[in-house]
Scaffold this motif. Structure first.
Motif, PDB file in Angstrom:
ATOM      1  N   TRP A 284       0.816  -1.210   0.000  1.00  0.00           N
ATOM      2  CA  TRP A 284       0.000   0.000   0.000  1.00  0.00           C
ATOM      3  C   TRP A 284       0.856   1.270   0.000  1.00  0.00           C
ATOM      4  CZ3 TRP A 284      -4.722  -1.102  -1.281  1.00  0.00           C
ATOM      5  CH2 TRP A 284      -5.283  -2.321  -0.904  1.00  0.00           C
ATOM      6  N   VAL A 285       2.126   1.155   0.386  1.00  0.00           N
ATOM      7  CA  VAL A 285       2.993   2.347   0.462  1.00  0.00           C
ATOM      8  C   VAL A 285       4.194   2.217  -0.473  1.00  0.00           C
ATOM      9  CG1 VAL A 285       2.313   2.862   2.835  1.00  0.00           C
ATOM     10  CG2 VAL A 285       4.279   1.381   2.414  1.00  0.00           C
ATOM     11  N   SER A 286       4.106   1.286  -1.434  1.00  0.00           N
ATOM     12  CA  SER A 286       5.247   1.028  -2.324  1.00  0.00           C
ATOM     13  C   SER A 286       5.569   2.236  -3.207  1.00  0.00           C
ATOM     14  CB  SER A 286       4.965  -0.198  -3.193  1.00  0.00           C
ATOM     15  OG  SER A 286       3.776  -0.008  -3.956  1.00  0.00           O
ATOM     16  N   HIS A 287       4.610   3.130  -3.392  1.00  0.00           N
ATOM     17  CA  HIS A 287       4.848   4.300  -4.237  1.00  0.00           C
ATOM     18  C   HIS A 287       5.589   5.409  -3.492  1.00  0.00           C
ATOM     19  CE1 HIS A 287       1.189   5.087  -1.951  1.00  0.00           C
ATOM     20  NE2 HIS A 287       1.375   6.379  -2.161  1.00  0.00           N
ATOM     21  N   LEU A 288       5.776   5.250  -2.169  1.00  0.00           N
ATOM     22  CA  LEU A 288       6.451   6.268  -1.380  1.00  0.00           C
ATOM     23  C   LEU A 288       7.961   6.054  -1.390  1.00  0.00           C
ATOM     24  CD1 LEU A 288       4.094   6.337   1.752  1.00  0.00           C
ATOM     25  CD2 LEU A 288       4.040   7.856  -0.237  1.00  0.00           C
ATOM     26  N   GLY A 289       8.696   7.093  -1.064  1.00  0.00           N
ATOM     27  CA  GLY A 289      10.141   6.989  -0.948  1.00  0.00           C
ATOM     28  C   GLY A 289      10.529   6.284   0.339  1.00  0.00           C
ATOM     29  N   PRO A 290      11.832   5.939   0.489  1.00  0.00           N
ATOM     30  CA  PRO A 290      12.273   5.181   1.669  1.00  0.00           C
ATOM     31  C   PRO A 290      12.005   5.897   2.989  1.00  0.00           C
ATOM     32  CG  PRO A 290      14.150   5.951   0.370  1.00  0.00           C
ATOM     33  CD  PRO A 290      12.929   6.174  -0.455  1.00  0.00           C
ATOM     34  N   LYS A 291      12.232   7.215   3.040  1.00  0.00           N
ATOM     35  CA  LYS A 291      12.003   7.941   4.288  1.00  0.00           C
ATOM     36  C   LYS A 291      10.510   8.010   4.617  1.00  0.00           C
ATOM     37  CE  LYS A 291      16.167  10.779   4.368  1.00  0.00           C
ATOM     38  NZ  LYS A 291      16.726  12.146   4.457  1.00  0.00           N
ATOM     39  N   GLU A 292       9.687   8.149   3.586  1.00  0.00           N
ATOM     40  CA  GLU A 292       8.240   8.203   3.820  1.00  0.00           C
ATOM     41  C   GLU A 292       7.724   6.854   4.318  1.00  0.00           C
ATOM     42  OE1 GLU A 292       9.716   9.375   1.152  1.00  0.00           O
ATOM     43  OE2 GLU A 292       9.388  11.530   1.373  1.00  0.00           O
ATOM     44  N   VAL A 293       8.249   5.756   3.718  1.00  0.00           N
ATOM     45  CA  VAL A 293       7.846   4.421   4.165  1.00  0.00           C
ATOM     46  C   VAL A 293       8.264   4.206   5.612  1.00  0.00           C
ATOM     47  CG1 VAL A 293       8.192   1.947   3.822  1.00  0.00           C
ATOM     48  CG2 VAL A 293       7.875   3.437   1.848  1.00  0.00           C
ATOM     49  N   PHE A 294       9.503   4.615   5.929  1.00  0.00           N
ATOM     50  CA  PHE A 294       9.996   4.440   7.291  1.00  0.00           C
ATOM     51  C   PHE A 294       9.169   5.268   8.274  1.00  0.00           C
ATOM     52  CE2 PHE A 294      12.744   5.541  10.866  1.00  0.00           C
ATOM     53  CZ  PHE A 294      13.191   4.279  11.262  1.00  0.00           C
ATOM     54  N   THR A 295       8.855   6.507   7.902  1.00  0.00           N
ATOM     55  CA  THR A 295       8.055   7.369   8.772  1.00  0.00           C
ATOM     56  C   THR A 295       6.669   6.775   9.003  1.00  0.00           C
ATOM     57  OG1 THR A 295       9.234   9.335   7.966  1.00  0.00           O
ATOM     58  CG2 THR A 295       7.114   9.686   9.061  1.00  0.00           C
ATOM     59  N   PHE A 296       6.069   6.235   7.939  1.00  0.00           N
ATOM     60  CA  PHE A 296       4.770   5.588   8.075  1.00  0.00           C
ATOM     61  C   PHE A 296       4.870   4.395   9.022  1.00  0.00           C
ATOM     62  CE2 PHE A 296       1.695   2.353   6.829  1.00  0.00           C
ATOM     63  CZ  PHE A 296       0.509   3.070   6.835  1.00  0.00           C
ATOM     64  N   ALA A 297       5.936   3.593   8.851  1.00  0.00           N
ATOM     65  CA  ALA A 297       6.125   2.417   9.703  1.00  0.00           C
ATOM     66  C   ALA A 297       6.322   2.828  11.160  1.00  0.00           C
ATOM     67  CB  ALA A 297       7.314   1.596   9.209  1.00  0.00           C
ATOM     68  N   MET A 298       7.069   3.910  11.387  1.00  0.00           N
ATOM     69  CA  MET A 298       7.274   4.383  12.752  1.00  0.00           C
ATOM     70  C   MET A 298       5.957   4.870  13.366  1.00  0.00           C
ATOM     71  SD  MET A 298      10.360   4.011  13.875  1.00  0.00           S
ATOM     72  CE  MET A 298      10.346   5.168  15.229  1.00  0.00           C
ATOM     73  N   GLY A 299       5.151   5.572  12.562  1.00  0.00           N
ATOM     74  CA  GLY A 299       3.856   6.022  13.052  1.00  0.00           C
ATOM     75  C   GLY A 299       2.963   4.860  13.446  1.00  0.00           C
ATOM     76  N   LEU A 300       2.972   3.824  12.602  1.00  0.00           N
ATOM     77  CA  LEU A 300       2.197   2.622  12.917  1.00  0.00           C
ATOM     78  C   LEU A 300       2.707   1.974  14.193  1.00  0.00           C
ATOM     79  CD1 LEU A 300       0.046   0.546  12.054  1.00  0.00           C
ATOM     80  CD2 LEU A 300       1.820  -0.612  10.723  1.00  0.00           C
TER      81      LEU A 300
END
Length: 205
Positions: A71-87
């Motif tokens: 679902w977040v494959s279109h995001l950059g690495p920092k955005e994916v990491f930030t999303f994962a940290m938020g989760l």
């Protein structure tokens, strides 16, 4: 003079450290230690139960990462990491609230048949490992090595805590005091692991 660590070596060390830190959270070892104490489990059975529980704990975290990855494959690495940290933060808060159910484990006593399932439900999936996989994908190193490193840190520290806790609760009044103190500090250790992951992500490439 020693050469600096490569990104892969740093990630392995980071994964092991994060695994060791996150399992200090009381819901990761306290219910199992109480269960082993109440059931008078021997060392071998306690280690076997804790090892299996931690393996599936980390494995469920991996499956959650795979689910959100598409679902977040279109995001950059920092955005994916930030999303994962938020989760991770959201799941940690939920986990902290659920830890209050640990008193149900204590009330079940020696003959309670649901103690094992309750201890496993309190453990749940591992949210702290999710940002670790995001970093591994960014480095292109695959998921197996960080999975094993994180699980190893979890196993070493978690099993030691469970074994020591199993013996600790024989002392009068230590159990209620332990419940009170752990309830007050339940979010500290997962958040410490989150800080370690954040520092590692942004300071090595």
């Amino acid at each position: 003079m020693m050469s600096p660590l490569t990104s892969y070596e740093s990630l392995i060390l980071l994964a092991g450290l994060a695994g060791a830190l996150h399992v200090l959270g009381p819901d990761h070892w306290f219910p199992t230690s109480v269960l082993a104490w109440q059931k008078s489990w021997g060392r071998s059975r306690t280690v076997l139960f804790a090892s299996a529980a931690y393996f599936f704990h980390v494995l469920l975290g991996y499956f959650i990462y795979l689910f959100i990855e598409k679902w977040v494959s279109h995001l950059g690495p920092k955005e994916v990491f930030t999303f994962a940290m938020g989760l991770m933060v959201v799941m940690t808060l939920v986990r902290g609230i659920r830890f209050l159910r640990v008193k149900q484990v204590i009330r079940m006593g020696r003959k309670g048949v649901g103690g094992s399932f309750l201890a496993l439900s309190l453990l749940g999936p591992c949210e702290v490992v999710i940002p670790m996989f995001a970093k591994a994908k960014f480095l292109g190193m695959g998921y197996l090595i960080p999975f094993v490193a994180f699980l190893t840190g979890t196993w070493v520290v978690g099993i030691l805590l469970v074994l020591n806790g199993r013996n600790l609760w024989n002392r009068p009044l230590w159990l209620p005091l332990g419940v009170r103190w752990l309830a007050q500090t339940r979010a500290a250790f997962p958040l410490m692991a989150g800080v370690v992951l954040s520092v590692g992500f942004f300071f090595f490439h």
